[in-house]
Design a protein around this motif. Structure first.
Motif, PDB file in Angstrom:
ATOM      1  N   UNK A 175       2.451   9.057  13.582  1.00  0.00           N
ATOM      2  CA  UNK A 175       1.136   9.477  14.025  1.00  0.00           C
ATOM      3  C   UNK A 175       0.567  10.658  13.275  1.00  0.00           C
ATOM      4  N   UNK A 176       1.367  11.256  12.370  1.00  0.00           N
ATOM      5  CA  UNK A 176       0.885  12.450  11.674  1.00  0.00           C
ATOM      6  C   UNK A 176       0.945  12.311  10.148  1.00  0.00           C
ATOM      7  N   UNK A 177       2.126  11.963   9.612  1.00  0.00           N
ATOM      8  CA  UNK A 177       2.276  11.877   8.155  1.00  0.00           C
ATOM      9  C   UNK A 177       2.934  10.559   7.761  1.00  0.00           C
ATOM     10  N   UNK A 178       2.606  10.077   6.564  1.00  0.00           N
ATOM     11  CA  UNK A 178       3.212   8.849   6.052  1.00  0.00           C
ATOM     12  C   UNK A 178       4.506   9.181   5.323  1.00  0.00           C
TER      13      UNK A 178
ATOM     14  N   UNK B 287      14.635  16.340  13.569  1.00  0.00           N
ATOM     15  CA  UNK B 287      14.121  15.880  12.277  1.00  0.00           C
ATOM     16  C   UNK B 287      13.010  16.805  11.776  1.00  0.00           C
ATOM     17  N   UNK B 288      13.116  17.226  10.503  1.00  0.00           N
ATOM     18  CA  UNK B 288      12.109  18.080   9.870  1.00  0.00           C
ATOM     19  C   UNK B 288      11.430  17.265   8.776  1.00  0.00           C
ATOM     20  N   UNK B 289      10.179  16.925   8.992  1.00  0.00           N
ATOM     21  CA  UNK B 289       9.439  16.098   8.039  1.00  0.00           C
ATOM     22  C   UNK B 289       9.350  16.784   6.682  1.00  0.00           C
ATOM     23  N   UNK B 290       9.601  16.013   5.623  1.00  0.00           N
ATOM     24  CA  UNK B 290       9.538  16.543   4.270  1.00  0.00           C
ATOM     25  C   UNK B 290      10.803  17.236   3.828  1.00  0.00           C
ATOM     26  N   UNK B 291      11.761  17.396   4.709  1.00  0.00           N
ATOM     27  CA  UNK B 291      13.035  18.033   4.385  1.00  0.00           C
ATOM     28  C   UNK B 291      14.198  17.060   4.588  1.00  0.00           C
ATOM     29  N   UNK B 292      14.347  16.612   5.829  1.00  0.00           N
ATOM     30  CA  UNK B 292      15.444  15.691   6.135  1.00  0.00           C
ATOM     31  C   UNK B 292      15.117  14.313   5.569  1.00  0.00           C
ATOM     32  N   UNK B 293      16.115  13.664   4.978  1.00  0.00           N
ATOM     33  CA  UNK B 293      15.851  12.376   4.339  1.00  0.00           C
ATOM     34  C   UNK B 293      17.162  11.647   4.040  1.00  0.00           C
ATOM     35  N   UNK B 294      17.037  10.405   3.631  1.00  0.00           N
ATOM     36  CA  UNK B 294      18.179   9.610   3.171  1.00  0.00           C
ATOM     37  C   UNK B 294      17.997   9.330   1.690  1.00  0.00           C
ATOM     38  N   UNK B 295      19.066   8.852   1.047  1.00  0.00           N
ATOM     39  CA  UNK B 295      18.928   8.465  -0.368  1.00  0.00           C
ATOM     40  C   UNK B 295      19.917   7.368  -0.715  1.00  0.00           C
TER      41      UNK B 295
END
Length: 677
Positions: free
Chosen positions: A159-162, A126-134
């Protein structure tokens, strides 16, 4: 285009929350499809989409779908753990890339205020800010046309980003969705699950309707975490820019309809043949009125608490048209239903007005037989609907009318005949039903001689005119026209009407882009004439062709309603379309335009529409034409690009924010309809 945003999924669970009570209308043997334009509700009254009615010509998808939206009675606690969720639906459609080991599944639930979305994936990179659902969702808007939205869910890194919930389509693309939230929970073996909430208020159309939804859930893997290319998985086809391809996203009452009616009768795989959105229950929400086979159904968010459905089995009758409009003045839309059946070698068409009672069942307020046909012989009545009033009038007969012997049906008023003692009847709503108010008598007539009627059709406008004589060997004037104008023999007419000139009847047919008229009332049946309609050049752009006496001269005028493109403002996209109504009369063997007015304009998701109707003339004879402020979607008074258009060959559109209506009456001196000051 799906772009960098995907969607979620939901399990198929047969839910029967309440079976609609079945009520039988009068049954008639054997069904026949179709039905001609003659006798349809008059243009500008219920036939022109206006008032509370939303409907669509577009073919709606079947209700059966992999993704369903389940109602919950209490708000869901957002912790990213999906233990309380129903079984999820797998994203089995590979939109982009190669799925490989990647999996995603999800679900949708809702209550009165929120839509809840859940998803889980085994994406260990998982890459935060890139991988996502819609979630791509389409909701019926003005005109019943689905309006698409896409919401992207970006889980945070624990623990790092919302996490963030963003608009993924439209002018707010990339902005945070107000009131939305997403919470993720990592899985011990890799991957993660999430829960999200989005307010219904995010979708403007949802204020008025929460049935007829379409949607898919998707997952977007950027591939940055594993060095591979991007992959998109979805629960079904379509996306926010191709909403017609999106499958249904049925809510609870539609799930009940599937389980209780459609699946047991083998109709679940079919979309409805008729789909209308209107406030028939009077709850401020639009219900969905649909026809599946010979069943008319009603579902809605507020209808029977949004948990039950209603159906009516019409037996051998085929519903060929449903319009909706508040014609009783009681603050909710009534249903105007035309049905068609065959009995005893003749085809019958009925027109009925139904009102939805507090119990949720339709009550018949009025019924009239409006067409009777056998072979080439046909008699028909026209229907003109006004506020709290219905007028039924005799149309000219076509073909050997003497072969049609009407019988009085038990369920509806009998058809009026051209040779009977009554020319027209008017019915007035008395608070419970429509009762006869008055009638206009006519002299007894003999049935007309045989007339070869043209095939059904629909289209029209203005341009060069011509008349040609038929040589003795050329007896079919429509064939003569085809040969002389290089019209293919297999091009079927798309509209038909009949005009009763003093010399006899004239058939008016829309063939390609020309109105062609011929018959015993024109040049003794020896010639045809035509009128080209260049403003409606694209196929299917003429939506309606009808005939009615508007100027009070006892001769029916030709009325054309259609859609055409107009020149866009410099640098603007997409295409601009205009809806307009044109009125012509046959004068000295030629078409003469009596009136033209724009009734709606649309560009992309922006639309303005006026309310258009025919009303009894102030002058006491004939009909006046009135346009009133209607509805606006997207555009506002400040953003509308054409605020000050002036009268011209086509009268300007009455805008929704206008303070006044426009009423036009016939001026015998100018022989046109003019604005009444």
């Amino acid at each position: 285009m799906r772009g960098a945003y995907g969607g979620l999924i939901l399990p198929i669970v047969a839910v029967l929350m309440g079976c609609g009570a079945s009520s039988q209308e009068a049954k008639s043997p054997t069904t026949a499809g179709g039905g001609s334009n003659a006798g349809d509700v008059s243009i500008g009254d219920a036939a022109v989409r206006q008032g509370g009615m939303w409907s669509t010509e577009e073919t709606a998808p079947p209700l059966a779908s992999a993704l369903e939206a389940f109602r919950v009675e209490k708000k869901i606690k957002l912790d990213g753990i999906l233990g309380e969720w129903p079984a999820r639906t797998a994203a089995s459609t590979v939109v982009q890339g190669t799925a490989g080991e990647l999996t995603f599944q999800g679900a949708v639930q809702y209550d009165d205020q929120y839509v809840y979305i859940a998803g889980e994936t085994n994406d260990a990179k998982f890459v935060s800010g890139k991988d996502h659902a819609s979630l791509a969702i389409a909701i019926p808007g003005p005109g019943g046309i689905p309006s698409g939205h896409e919401i992207a869910f970006f889980p945070g890194k624990p623990g790092e980003t919302a996490g963030r919930v963003l608009f993924a389509f439209g002018p707010k693309r990339g902005e945070v969705v107000p009131g939305a939230k997403v919470v993720e929970a990592p899985h011990a073996g890799g991957g993660y699950s999430f829960e999200a909430v989005v307010p219904w208020s995010t979708f403007p159309e949802a204020r008025a309707v929460r049935v007829g939804l379409r949607g898919v859930l998707s997952y977007y893997d950027s591939g940055e975490g594993n060095g591979k290319g991007a992959t998109i998985l979805a629960t079904g086809p379509g996306d926010v820019e191709h909403v017609a391809a999106l499958p249904s996203l049925p809510t609870e009452p539609e799930q009940a309809l599937m389980a209780g009616l459609l699946k047991p009768r083998g109709l679940a795989a079919r979309g409805p043949t008729i789909d209308v959105y209107a406030d028939v229950f009077g709850d401020g929400q639009r219900e969905r009125v649909s026809v599946f086979g010979h069943f008319l159904t009603i579902v809605g968010q507020g209808y029977r608490d949004g948990k039950e459905f209603f159906y009516r089995d019409l037996g051998s009758r085929t519903v060929v048209r449903v319009d909706a409009r508040d014609i009783t003045g009681e603050g909710k839309d009534d249903l105007l239903v035309r049905s068609h059946f065959e009995q005893g070698g003749m085809t019958h068409d009925w027109f009925e007005v139904w009102q939805i009672a507090p119990s949720g069942e339709p009550v018949t307020l009025f019924g009239q037989e409006i067409e009777l046909a056998r072979g080439n012989a046909k008699i028909a009545n026209s229907v003109h609907v006004h506020e709290r009033e219905i007028e039924i009038a005799v149309d000219p007969a076509a073909g050997p009318g003497t072969s049609l012997i009407p019988t009085k049906p038990a369920e509806v008023e009998p058809i009026l005949t051209p040779w009977g003692p009554v020319r027209s009847r008017t019915y007035r709503f008395d608070g419970s039903k429509f009762v006869q108010k008055n009638e206009v008598a006519q002299k007894a007539q003999t049935p007309p001689p045989a007339i070869a009627p043209p095939a059904p059709s629909t289209q029209a406008v203005q341009a060069p005119q011509n008349a040609r004589a038929a040589t003795p060997e050329k007896r079919d004037l429509l064939d003569v026209y085809r040969r002389e104008h290089n019209v293919p023999a297999d091009l079927a007419p798309t509209g038909q009407a009949t005009v009763n000139l003093r010399e006899g009847t004239v058939n008016v047919v829309l063939l390609g882009n020309d109105l062609v008229f011929y018959g015993p009332g024109f040049k003794s049946g020896a010639q045809y004439a035509y009128l080209s309609l260049p403003q409606f050049a694209s196929p299917g752009s003429v939506k309606e062709l009808a005939a009615r006496d508007l100027n009070g001269d006892d001769i029916r005028d030709v009325i054309v309603r259609g859609i055409h493109s107009i020149a866009p403002r410099q640098g603007t996209t997409p295409e601009i379309t205009s809806e307009a109504i044109f009125v012509y009369e046959l004068r000295d063997g030629k078409f003469a335009r009596l009136f033209a007015v724009e009734t709606a304009r649309e560009q992309g998701q922006n639309r303005v529409q006026a309310q258009f109707q025919f009303i009894p003339a102030k002058a006491g004879k004939g009909i006046d034409i009135e346009l009133r402020p209607g509805k606006a979607t997207g555009w506002t008074e400040k953003s509308y690009p054409w605020p000050n258009e002036q009268p011209g060959p086509v009268e300007p559109l009455v805008l929704p924010w206008s303070r006044t209506s426009a009423r036009y009456g016939y001026n015998p001196t100018s022989q046109r309809f003019e604005l009444i000051k």
